[in-house]
Each structure stands twice: as structure tokens, then as C-alpha cells.
Design a protein around this motif. Sequence first.
Motif: not given
Lengths: 177, 313
Positions: A19-24, A26-34
Motif C-alpha cells: 500500500v505504501v509502495a503504491c502511494q509513493t 504513484n504519488d497517491v494523494p494523502i488519505g487515498y489508496c489504490r
Amino acid sequence: MRYAMAVDTKKCVGCSDCVVACQTENDVPIGYCRDWIVEVTDGTYPQLELEHRSERCNHCENSPCVRCCPTGASHYSDGGIVLVTKNKCIGCGACIASCPYDARFTHPKGYVDKCTFCIHRVKKGQEPACVAVCPTKCMYFGDLDDPNSDVSKVIKKRKYKTLIPEAGTQPQLYFLI
Amino acid sequence: MREELIVSGRMNPHIDPQLEIWEWHIPAYLFLGGLAAGILFFASYFFIKGKSDEYPTAVKLAPIFTPLLIGLGLVFLFLDLKHKLYFWRLYTAFKIESPMSWGAWTLMAIMPLSGIWAALNIKTLFPKWDWKFDVVKDAIKVLEDYKTPIAWAMMILSVILGIYTGILLSAFNARPLWNTSILGPLFLVSGMSTGAAAIIILSKSKAERHTFARIDLLLIAIELFLIIHMFMGFRASSQVQIDASAMFLGGQFTAVFWVLVVGFGLLIPAALEVMEMRNKKVPYMVAPALVLFGGLLFRFIMAYAGQMSRWLY
């Protein structure tokens, strides 16, 4: 070409590193997750069974989100990956309502966002970020049409399930059981 | 026992803890669209039948308001969009499988037609109306000759508009409560019923009111049948639809749906309409006002409850 992913529920420990790797990545905005981790507990004490699943967009072969999109922003890309064209998306929310996996969300900038199977990495010959970082190596990614890809080999060898196949979506995320 | 939790803390706004991607805009638009569709259907139908003088409210007066109703609905739809500046993308594509695309194009066609119809009949509402410019006057004169084809187009498009509001929701198999093909006809009939109610409210002729009260009664009867039929279908369907219908059959929507939508929105107006037709002294505004209220509430409940219903895995 048919890209797919397999997640070994016997190896996944639910650490949320994917989850963290994806957020980092793909520059996923804070509070969201893919992607996200689901923990299922079955039974009553002391007969308990635990399953961890790293879930994301299933890149369905019969995607309700592509079907209901009024502008063609949601579309099938190379290898059957389901993508959203940002400047075609009007943010109507139809695809979000149509997804039985709740895998999509509205980006704070207005368009709809979701897992891309890290296509930008895959095109360079790398693995998706979540697969690459997994500390237990529980995820496999590749081309189902290629019998020698990691994912083809592992789903040939192991038993697997997909999520809500009865919704008719033909999901391409395989959970090894 | 089985417990499923998202342990990585997913909290995507409007998705978690429960889907709420469509707020008040969509049900309000569905109501306005259905209402406009109903009015336009009766206007064009009775015009084609040659009954313009018998039912002047239905054919001439009520349709004057439809461009405003559709326009307001479009404003709501626009407000609902999250990527607003790209709304024109709706009109660079036609997606045959997407009910929303159908709806966008239908609105594009019916909105100007309803505007033309309103312009042709504007003098019923404002007898001293003057178009000022000769160009407009000439155009109106030309359009007068094409009233019949315009009415035919409007009648067909109004049915598409009315039924699409339901099909839009029924196309989502991810939301079991919406995923029934009854929803299209149900929204169409409900929209036509609200249209008839609006005509009754605007009409000054008792004979016209009685005709539309009779039409409304028939529509209410069909609506009740479709609602019961829908729940029968749910009860006999898969577990997810049994769960979805349980929200209305003992769950959190039971009271508000059966008392306010079915009771106050359908049964009481039906009873009042029967009483009025038998010349009992009933204020004639009450029944159509209740029908409009019921139609609006029905769409709100369906929109919210539908988003609560889901697949389990």
C-alpha cells in the motif's frame, strides 16, 4: 497479451508495504489508496482461520466501469489493463458506482483514479511497485498468454480464487489459496 | 463466524466506510427529468390526438416550464461533476453501452425541443408577450408549421428521458438494489405520474383535472404493481438482492419507504383522487402535491439505499 496478478494468501502477512509502495510510486494523494489489505477471520476460537489479501483494481475482462463510462475515459489498454484518461474524465462517478470492488476514487483534482498495474514501470521491464517491494514475495505479475511468466506458472501450479466472479466481471486478480 | 476488515486503513473519501459518490444532485435531477418527461409526454400525446383545446394546460401551459425544469436538472448534474471543466467530453463521444451517454444526448435533443414548444405556447402564460425582433417572429412562424413532427419527436424522446433515469441506475450490477430491469419502467411511470400531478396543479378546468386524475390513478396502480413486483423479484433472487431488499422489508428504510413513499405518495393521493372524482369536497391540490413529494422522496431513497447495497466477498 493479458496482464494479470496473483497474490498468495498463504504468504501474505498483511504488512501493508504494498500500500505504501503504491502511494509513493504513484504519488497517491494523502488519505487515498489504490490498493489495500483485507483481513478475513473465519470460525470461532479456538478454530480460527486467517486470510490476508492485498487487493486492488481487478482489471476485469468484462469491466462494468468501462461499460458505463459516458465519455470513453475508462478504457482497456495494452494487455487488458483498465485505465482512465484524465482529460476525458468528467468526474461523474458512474464508474465508481459500477465497481463491485470499490477500487476507484475521485482524485482531489477531480478525475477518477485507480490502480494502473504500474504500467509505466511494466513498460520498462520492471514489476509493479507493490509486487517489487513485497517482503514475503507473495505477489506475482505477468502475462497470462505467456506460459513462462511468473503469474502463469503459479496459477497453473496452485489452487486459486477470484473475487465475486458471480458479478460477471471476469477479474484478473488471482488469490492463491 | 466470518469477519472481514480492511486492515490497511482504506478511507477513500465518498467510498469508505460506505459508498456515497452521488449526493442530493442526482436524485433531484432524476426527479426533475422524470417530471419534465411526464409533462412533455402528455403535451405531445394530446397535441397529436388533436385535443389541444380540450386540455390546454397539458398541451400549452405546463410544457412552458419544462425547459426550466430540465435546465435546473442540468445545473444539478453539472454541480455533481468533479472534473467540471471537461463536461463537454460527454459530447465528443457516444457510448452505446453507457446509459449516461444516452441520457446526455437525449437531453441535448429534448432541451431545445421543449424550448421551442415553450416559445410556441408562451402567449398562454403571458398574453402580451412580444418577441421584439422580426427574426424571432419569422422563426416562430416557420416552426408553427412543424408542430406535429416536433410533437412526435418530443413524445419519443420524453419516453427515452423518463425510462433512462431508471435504466441509468439499473445498469449497475455492483449495486444489487438498482440492478433490476423493473427500475426503468418504474421510474418512467413514476415520472409520468408526477407530470400528470403537475398538470392537475396548474389546470383551471375541472374537466381537465378529472381526466388527469384518472390518468394518475392508473399510473399509481401500475407503480404499485411494479414496486411489489420489484420486491418479489428481489426476494426470489440471489443473496445480495435479498439483502438489498431487506433494507426495505424490516431494515432502516422500511418506515420511510412504506409510510411516506407508498402511503403518502401513492395510496393517499389515489384515495383522494377517487373521492374527488366522486365529487366529494376535497381540496384538489393535496393529491398532486403528495404525488410530487412521493416521487421526489422515492428517488432520494433509491439513490441512497442503492449505494448502501453491495456485493459481499
